[in-house]
Scaffold this motif. Sequence first.
Motif, PDB file in Angstrom:
ATOM      1  N   UNK A   1       0.843  -1.223   0.009  1.00 12.53           N
ATOM      2  CA  UNK A   1      -0.140   0.038  -0.013  1.00 12.53           C
ATOM      3  C   UNK A   1       0.796   1.252  -0.115  1.00 12.53           C
ATOM      4  N   UNK A   2       1.994   1.342   1.000  1.00  5.46           N
ATOM      5  CA  UNK A   2       2.662   2.478   0.962  1.00  5.46           C
ATOM      6  C   UNK A   2       3.395   2.739  -0.407  1.00  5.46           C
ATOM      7  N   UNK A   3       4.019   1.649  -1.100  1.00  4.59           N
ATOM      8  CA  UNK A   3       4.543   1.713  -2.113  1.00  4.59           C
ATOM      9  C   UNK A   3       3.514   2.281  -3.580  1.00  4.59           C
ATOM     10  N   UNK A   4       2.584   1.902  -3.306  1.00  3.03           N
ATOM     11  CA  UNK A   4       1.421   2.429  -4.373  1.00  3.03           C
ATOM     12  C   UNK A   4       1.301   3.988  -4.242  1.00  3.03           C
ATOM     13  N   UNK A   5       1.300   4.237  -2.713  1.00  2.00           N
ATOM     14  CA  UNK A   5       0.937   5.900  -2.408  1.00  2.00           C
ATOM     15  C   UNK A   5       2.404   6.648  -2.837  1.00  2.00           C
ATOM     16  N   UNK A   6       3.460   5.780  -2.682  1.00  3.74           N
ATOM     17  CA  UNK A   6       4.680   6.325  -3.373  1.00  3.74           C
ATOM     18  C   UNK A   6       4.776   6.537  -4.653  1.00  3.74           C
TER      19      UNK A   6
ATOM     20  N   UNK B   1      -8.539  -3.455   2.521  1.00  2.00           N
ATOM     21  CA  UNK B   1      -7.497  -3.108   3.237  1.00  2.00           C
ATOM     22  C   UNK B   1      -6.666  -1.865   2.534  1.00  2.00           C
ATOM     23  N   UNK B   2      -6.471  -2.066   1.111  1.00  2.00           N
ATOM     24  CA  UNK B   2      -5.933  -1.084   0.597  1.00  2.00           C
ATOM     25  C   UNK B   2      -6.408   0.454   0.625  1.00  2.00           C
ATOM     26  N   UNK B   3      -7.827   0.280   0.710  1.00  2.16           N
ATOM     27  CA  UNK B   3      -8.631   1.446   0.945  1.00  2.16           C
ATOM     28  C   UNK B   3      -8.247   2.029   2.166  1.00  2.16           C
ATOM     29  N   UNK B   4      -8.325   1.257   3.193  1.00  2.00           N
ATOM     30  CA  UNK B   4      -8.120   1.612   4.649  1.00  2.00           C
ATOM     31  C   UNK B   4      -6.628   2.512   4.810  1.00  2.00           C
TER      32      UNK B   4
ATOM     33  N   UNK C   1      -5.774   6.397   5.332  1.00  5.51           N
ATOM     34  CA  UNK C   1      -4.692   6.671   6.505  1.00  5.51           C
ATOM     35  C   UNK C   1      -3.632   7.477   6.122  1.00  5.51           C
ATOM     36  N   UNK C   2      -3.189   7.386   4.890  1.00  2.00           N
ATOM     37  CA  UNK C   2      -2.302   8.249   4.239  1.00  2.00           C
ATOM     38  C   UNK C   2      -2.934   9.767   3.995  1.00  2.00           C
TER      39      UNK C   2
ATOM     40  N   UNK D   1      -7.710   6.241  -4.256  1.00  2.00           N
ATOM     41  CA  UNK D   1      -8.868   5.856  -3.668  1.00  2.00           C
ATOM     42  C   UNK D   1      -9.919   5.993  -4.777  1.00  2.00           C
ATOM     43  N   UNK D   2      -9.701   6.959  -5.795  1.00  3.68           N
ATOM     44  CA  UNK D   2     -10.758   6.975  -6.932  1.00  3.68           C
ATOM     45  C   UNK D   2     -10.415   5.847  -7.977  1.00  3.68           C
ATOM     46  N   UNK D   3      -9.271   5.543  -8.077  1.00  2.03           N
ATOM     47  CA  UNK D   3      -8.975   4.591  -8.933  1.00  2.03           C
ATOM     48  C   UNK D   3      -9.580   3.076  -8.645  1.00  2.03           C
ATOM     49  N   UNK D   4      -9.420   3.097  -7.324  1.00  3.06           N
ATOM     50  CA  UNK D   4      -9.993   1.703  -6.473  1.00  3.06           C
ATOM     51  C   UNK D   4     -11.365   1.806  -6.597  1.00  3.06           C
ATOM     52  N   UNK D   5     -11.762   2.847  -6.524  1.00  2.00           N
ATOM     53  CA  UNK D   5     -13.461   3.055  -6.483  1.00  2.00           C
ATOM     54  C   UNK D   5     -14.084   2.544  -7.921  1.00  2.00           C
ATOM     55  N   UNK D   6     -13.089   3.034  -9.048  1.00  2.00           N
ATOM     56  CA  UNK D   6     -13.485   2.623 -10.320  1.00  2.00           C
ATOM     57  C   UNK D   6     -13.455   1.231 -10.588  1.00  2.00           C
TER      58      UNK D   6
END
Length: 239
Positions: free
Chosen positions: A64-69, A94-97, A101-102, A114-119
């Motif tokens: 998850x943190x890698x995706x955020x980076x 879990x990814x959404x949470x 958090x970030x 989050x938008x891409x995950x929603x899609x």
Amino acid sequence: AVLSGAAAARLHGFDGFADINRIIVVIPHGRSIRAARGVTVVTARYLPAMDLTTVDGIRTLTIAATLVSLARVRHSSLSQALDSALRDGSDAAELRREFERHRRNGCRGPADLVAQLDQRVDTTLPRSWFQRLASGLLKAHGISMIDEWTVRDTNDNVLAELDLACTQWLVGVECQSWRWHATPSAQRADAVRKRRLRRLGWDIIELWWSDLDRVDEIVADIRAAIERAQLVSAGEGNR
């Protein structure tokens, strides 16, 4: 220091990052390290222990943190990385949470994730719309396929409803959605169905939403499948 960005994405095995050969590390804000030439060092104000893990003995950011980076720098392969993480079994909730958090901690990028995950998970893309878009892109590359082809087994039971099909060479394309295909039970059902399709001679190619940005690869996969079918047919004809 821990591995970050595209380097961490390669370590986690994300699709599209196998050729990354640069080292990118992140350290807490206010600290410094002596880095070798060619190593990129970035600092982060927010780097808690829960964002750190070890892969093959190398300290790195979590998935998850890698995706955020990657989202922070608007990496061109972010969508592909997210799909790869989901495909490899990362839990969408879990990814959404983690993304939320970030975002609460002021990090750049999680809102886009989050938008891409929603899609992919929560928004129902009309099957016919996705299918028409895929069909149009394939036609633009010289590949015409039949829409919504029903495949039946030897007992005349419906085995699959293929979104697109080349019936002459038994090559099918399925426009996938994480909403219906990402859970473990759905993946097991898909695996069983695809084995049955293969026994009937079908070659099935999956098309995910992010694949529309690299349709050349899907076209190459379809053409390769057709060529394999043609070679098999030619071999049988020469017997």
